[in-house]
Design an enzyme around this catalytic site. Structure first.
Site, short mmCIF file in Angstrom:
data_model
loop_
_atom_site.label_atom_id
_atom_site.label_comp_id
_atom_site.label_asym_id
_atom_site.label_seq_id
_atom_site.Cartn_x
_atom_site.Cartn_y
_atom_site.Cartn_z
N ASP A 352 0.77 -1.16 0.07
CA ASP A 352 -0.20 0.03 -0.01
C ASP A 352 0.76 1.01 0.06
O ASP A 352 1.08 1.88 1.01
CB ASP A 352 -0.80 -0.13 1.16
CG ASP A 352 -1.78 1.02 1.02
OD1 ASP A 352 -2.05 1.76 0.45
OD2 ASP A 352 -2.65 1.33 2.30
N CYS A 379 -3.79 4.71 -4.00
CA CYS A 379 -4.71 5.56 -4.16
C CYS A 379 -4.50 6.69 -5.24
O CYS A 379 -5.13 7.82 -5.38
CB CYS A 379 -4.37 6.45 -2.83
SG CYS A 379 -2.54 7.08 -2.68
#
Length: 422
Positions: A352, A379
């Protein structure tokens, strides 16, 4: 309103354009005499009067739609009046109907993969329960404000240091708004530049206000050595409950439902029922949001190696995983811990990374370790597409991808991708 179509243009000039397709970054692409103009606060197909905000760049200009001459059927009245031109930078798609905003994001994801990874993907961006009914407001468990020159709290305007003074922040959950009200954050006069953060855990656990990262209580800074610095967070996924304690000033997903949504997606794509006895590496592990569920799924016969560079996050992670004997922590930047010569060997790698992505060095290290499966949480769609393309060079195939609208009313969203090596 007077417009100009002269060859020379400067910030503040008004132009009239037909708005084109959405692009990554929260704007649409328009053209004026062949020049690209990135237009905010507009929707594809609209005819708009645009005030130019940047004209110095050779390749493109920027502008804000000030008047809509021919509105799109997807246009709605923003639930927050401060989200338009000259307003705050945190709700740039508030003028777009929620379903249309998700379609906008899905198109951006498709375009980024086509351009950067040379792949055709068609992934819908999923809504989070309750967000449409709330008109994309009231979802943030963490909000940060800054005091402007007048001493009033507000948020910065887009691409600007100018502070837009506020009386409320509709993006905040009810609990976060209550914290702000209790400390009279919007009515108080602050020192210009002061940062005020409200943290209100989604499960109703006690929240707190931070002022310049210092706990704030009853109108003053609490500088006692034993002052509370953390908040409790809980995540429920199916029948499983996970508990965390994280620094109030540290990173945690801001949408009330984002932690559970992302954990569920990661476990599902990783094959939650098949992780027992597996060796897992959790890169950019933060406070352990994914580490704890992965450790429970791997069980005593498996292991999880968590890599994190932030000391504060690593402290939180060690505390959150203290009951798990199958977890090992490594402090350091991922690109310094692993390389192609010192590869990341595991049955599964979960990563991540920050908005910039993992990058070639890290992807090469993962590939050199030979992990048959990689679950990538992203993201930023452009960074994800670039890294997926690099994984493809090493024989990894994009098997599945999901996307979630955990930043409604903005152009941001989260994606979770499963890459497998056949």
């Amino acid at each position: 309103m007077t417009t100009t179509q002269s060859a020379a243009h400067y910030p503040g000039d008004l132009i009239e354009v037909t708005v084109g397709a959405p692009a990554h970054g929260g704007h649409c692409v328009a053209r004026l005499d062949g020049r690209v103009v990135f237009v905010r606060h507009a929707i594809e197909g609209e005819r708009a009067v645009v005030r130019l905000t940047e004209t110095a760049r050779k390749g493109f200009w920027r502008g804000d739609a000030m008047q809509i001459l021919e509105p799109s059927p997807d246009r709605v009245t923003p639930a927050w009046s401060h989200a338009g031109p000259d307003g705050v930078g945190g709700a740039e798609l508030a003028h777009v109907a929620p379903a249309a905003a998700r379609a906008w994001k899905s198109r951006v994801l498709t375009e980024q993969f086509k351009r950067l990874a040379k792949m055709d993907v068609d992934v819908p961006v999923a809504a989070i329960d309750g967000d449409d009914e709330a008109r994309s407001m009231g979802y943030r468990t963490r909000v940060q404000l800054v005091a402007g020159e007048s001493g009033r709290a507000g948020m910065r305007a887009f691409r600007s240091h100018r502070v837009v003074e506020l009386d409320e922040i509709p993006l905040a959950t009810e609990a976060a708004s209550q914290l702000l009200a209790e400390e009279d954050v919007f009515g108080r006069e602050w020192k210009p530049g002061t940062l005020i953060t409200a943290v209100a855990p989604a499960d109703g656990s006690p929240g707190m206000i931070l002022v310049d990262d210092v706990p704030w209580h009853h109108g003053r800074a609490d500088r006692r050595p034993n002052a509370r610095q953390t908040v409790a967070e809980s995540v429920r996924v199916g029948e499983d409950d996970f508990s965390y304690r994280v620094a109030a000033a540290g990173f945690w997903q801001v949408h009330r439902a984002a932690p559970a949504t992302l954990v569920d997606a990661v476990l599902d794509l990783a094959g939650r029922g098949e992780l027992a006895g597996e060796d897992v590496i959790d890169l950019y592990s933060g406070a352990g949001l994914f580490t704890q569920p992965l450790a429970r799924a791997a069980g005593s016969a498996g292991s999880v190696l968590a890599v994190e560079s932030g000391q504060r996050a690593l402290r939180d992670a060690r505390r959150n995983l203290r009951e798990y004997g199958n977890v090992q922590f490594v402090e350091g930047r991922v690109e310094q811990v692993f390389s192609a010569d010192s590869p990341a060997r595991a049955d599964l790698v979960v990563l991540d990374p920050p908005r910039a992505g993992a990058g070639r060095h890290v992807v090469d290290a993962i590939a050199s370790g030979g992990a048959p499966s990689v679950v990538y949480v992203a993201c930023d769609p452009a960074s994800l597409a670039r890294d997926v393309a690099t994984f493809a060079e090493h024989g990894y195939r994009l098997q599945e991808m999901r996307a979630f609208d955990i930043f409604p009313a903005t152009h941001h969203f989260e994606s979770v991708a499963l890459l497998v090596r056949d």
